[in-house]
Design an enzyme around this catalytic site. Structure first.
Site, mmCIF file in Angstrom:
data_model
loop_
_atom_site.group_PDB
_atom_site.id
_atom_site.type_symbol
_atom_site.label_atom_id
_atom_site.label_comp_id
_atom_site.label_asym_id
_atom_site.label_seq_id
_atom_site.Cartn_x
_atom_site.Cartn_y
_atom_site.Cartn_z
ATOM 1 C CE LYS A 112 13.795 -37.645 -17.897
ATOM 2 N NZ LYS A 112 13.655 -36.728 -16.763
ATOM 3 C CE LYS A 194 7.359 -38.339 -20.973
ATOM 4 N NZ LYS A 194 6.729 -37.611 -20.091
ATOM 5 C CE LYS A 197 7.049 -30.558 -16.873
ATOM 6 N NZ LYS A 197 7.592 -31.453 -16.068
HETATM 7 P P1 ADP Z 1 7.751 -34.352 -18.734
HETATM 8 O O1 ADP Z 1 8.228 -35.574 -19.206
HETATM 9 O O2 ADP Z 1 7.008 -33.503 -19.521
HETATM 10 O O3 ADP Z 1 8.901 -33.729 -18.008
HETATM 11 P P2 ADP Z 1 6.774 -34.935 -15.995
HETATM 12 O O4 ADP Z 1 7.634 -36.193 -16.424
HETATM 13 O O5 ADP Z 1 7.208 -34.254 -15.206
HETATM 14 O O6 ADP Z 1 6.648 -34.551 -17.640
HETATM 15 O O7 ADP Z 1 5.308 -35.563 -15.869
HETATM 16 C C1 ADP Z 1 4.352 -35.052 -14.889
HETATM 17 C C2 ADP Z 1 3.114 -35.719 -15.122
HETATM 18 O O8 ADP Z 1 2.509 -35.698 -16.349
HETATM 19 C C3 ADP Z 1 3.315 -37.202 -14.757
HETATM 20 O O9 ADP Z 1 1.935 -37.953 -14.289
HETATM 21 C C4 ADP Z 1 3.538 -37.666 -16.226
HETATM 22 O O10 ADP Z 1 3.160 -39.038 -16.314
HETATM 23 C C5 ADP Z 1 2.391 -36.863 -16.878
HETATM 24 N N1 ADP Z 1 2.870 -36.809 -18.281
HETATM 25 C C6 ADP Z 1 3.940 -36.542 -18.767
HETATM 26 N N2 ADP Z 1 4.033 -36.252 -19.803
HETATM 27 C C7 ADP Z 1 2.726 -36.937 -20.763
HETATM 28 C C8 ADP Z 1 2.110 -37.163 -21.720
HETATM 29 N N3 ADP Z 1 3.030 -37.000 -22.901
HETATM 30 N N4 ADP Z 1 0.995 -37.891 -21.877
HETATM 31 C C9 ADP Z 1 0.462 -37.919 -20.734
HETATM 32 N N5 ADP Z 1 0.863 -37.718 -19.449
HETATM 33 C C10 ADP Z 1 2.163 -37.431 -19.392
#
Ligand code: ADP
Ligand code: TRP
Length: 329
Positions: A112, A194, A197
């Site tokens: 990041k 991955k 958001k």
């Molecule tokens: P993002 O990366 O989209 O901001 P978060 O970091 O808020 O998502 O993640 C919230 C939850 O969702 C965590 O438990 C994270 O491991 C899971 N998560 C986020 N992205 C994925 C993904 N692409 N596949 C599976 N689980 C995910």
């Protein structure tokens, strides 16, 4: 004694299919058998700059998505992290015992913060706050997607440091729970990244509140390759493997059976069926979300009631640590 389960999602932007399959869908299964706390990581959200109106919307709409997905406030404690100030206080104490070297190893920070010098101190300390979130409730199990594994290991290490310093098993070591075929759903546009958001490309993710038309379009436009047919080869065909994983996670059908069903057919049929499966899964969530968002006062009341319950547990742990450190409580 029921075990304690804790998890959270950052309150930024719109929750997506990766969040649902990697995290929320697993939480649902745990509500009956565990003491569950599911919070909105709004303090984590501000580790990168947030517009206040957007942050507020994200907190409320993420709460609506939790409820619409089936997280039940009668069974689980739902609250925003910022309403329980003990998280931040414990994080400060943890900041003071966590070696900087441990944080420098965190891959999420490295990803990041391309330019580490201008990144916020909060982004660097992000995993320490996360450790406080977990340990303040003495959580036994932390269900998350794969990307959080390193942070969960850090939380265990911090628990160990505190236990040794206080010569007491104040914290049990929380167990990460990273299970299923969907622990890492990838971007629809790049099988090496991955689904997230924070991806600038809207077409890279399926938001849980996308309309059927939008879902269909995103799946149609999802990146594929020039190889004929449907086969499961994560190394050479990561985008296709990702679509198969999503299909499998939503239907419970194994990747072998999915391939057997589609390998002789045209690829577009596989995509059309997948879009329909996603739409069928998300339709009830979206309509319940829309209903809940008509009454945001109700959602705020749920969050306040959850925070009150969480605070009682959190304050007890904070007092215990403060006493052990020599503070006058
Ligand atoms: P993002 O990366 O989209 O901001 P978060 O970091 O808020 O998502 O993640 C919230 C939850 O969702 C965590 O438990 C994270 O491991 C899971 N998560 C986020 N992205 C994925 C993904 N692409 N596949 C599976 N689980 C995910
Ligand atoms: N860092 C997590 C994420 O991005 C969110 C989070 C914050 C979390 N604190 C937590 C998850 C504690 C589990 C437990 O997904």
């Amino acid at each position: 004694m029921k075990k304690t389960v804790l998890s959270g999602v950052q309150a930024t932007g719109s929750l997506h299919l990766g969040n649902y399959l990697g995290a929320i869908s697993n939480w649902l299964k745990m509500q009956e058998d565990y003491n569950c706390l599911f919070f909105l990581a709004d303090l984590h959200a501000i580790t990168v700059d947030q517009n206040p109106a957007d942050l507020k919307h994200s907190i409320i709409s993420s709460a609506a998505i939790y409820l619409a997905s089936g997280i039940d406030p009668k069974k689980s404690i739902i609250f925003p992290q910022s309403m329980v100030s003990a998280h931040s206080e414990l994080a400060w104490i943890f900041n003071c015992v966590t070696p900087i070297g441990w944080l420098k190893r965190m891959t999420q920070f490295k990803d990041k913060a391309a330019n580490a010098d201008s990144a916020s101190l909060g982004l660097f300390a992000y995993p320490v706050l996360m450790a406080a979130d977990i340990l303040i409730y003495k959580a036994d199990l932390v269900p998350t997607g794969e990307d959080q594994k390193q942070h969960l290991e850090l939380a265990r290490d911090i628990a160990g440091v505190i236990n040794r310093k206080c010569q007491n098993e104040i914290f049990k070591l929380p167990e990460p729970l990273i299970t299923g075929v969907a622990t890492r759903i990838m971007s629809l546009k790049d099988g090496s990244k991955k689904m997230s958001k924070s991806d600038a490309q809207e077409n890279s993710r399926i938001n849980l509140i996308d309309s059927p038309d939008v879902i269909l379009e995103k799946i149609k436009k999802a990146k594929t390759d020039n190889i004929q047919g449907v086969s499961y080869e994560p190394e050479t065909r990561p985008e296709i493997a990702n679509l198969i994983n999503i299909y499998s996670a939503l239907t419970g059908i194994s990747s072998e059976d999915i391939i057997a069903k589609y390998d002789s057919g045209v690829f577009s049929k596989f995509k059309m069926d997948l879009a329909e499966i996603i739409i069928d899964k998300l339709n009830p969530i979206r309509s319940e979300y829309e209903r809940l968002m008509q009454n945001t006062d109700y959602l705020v009341d749920i969050l306040k009631a959850g925070a009150e319950r969480a605070e009682k547990i959190a304050t007890k742990t904070l007092d215990e640590i403060k006493t052990s450190f020599g503070f006058v409580v």
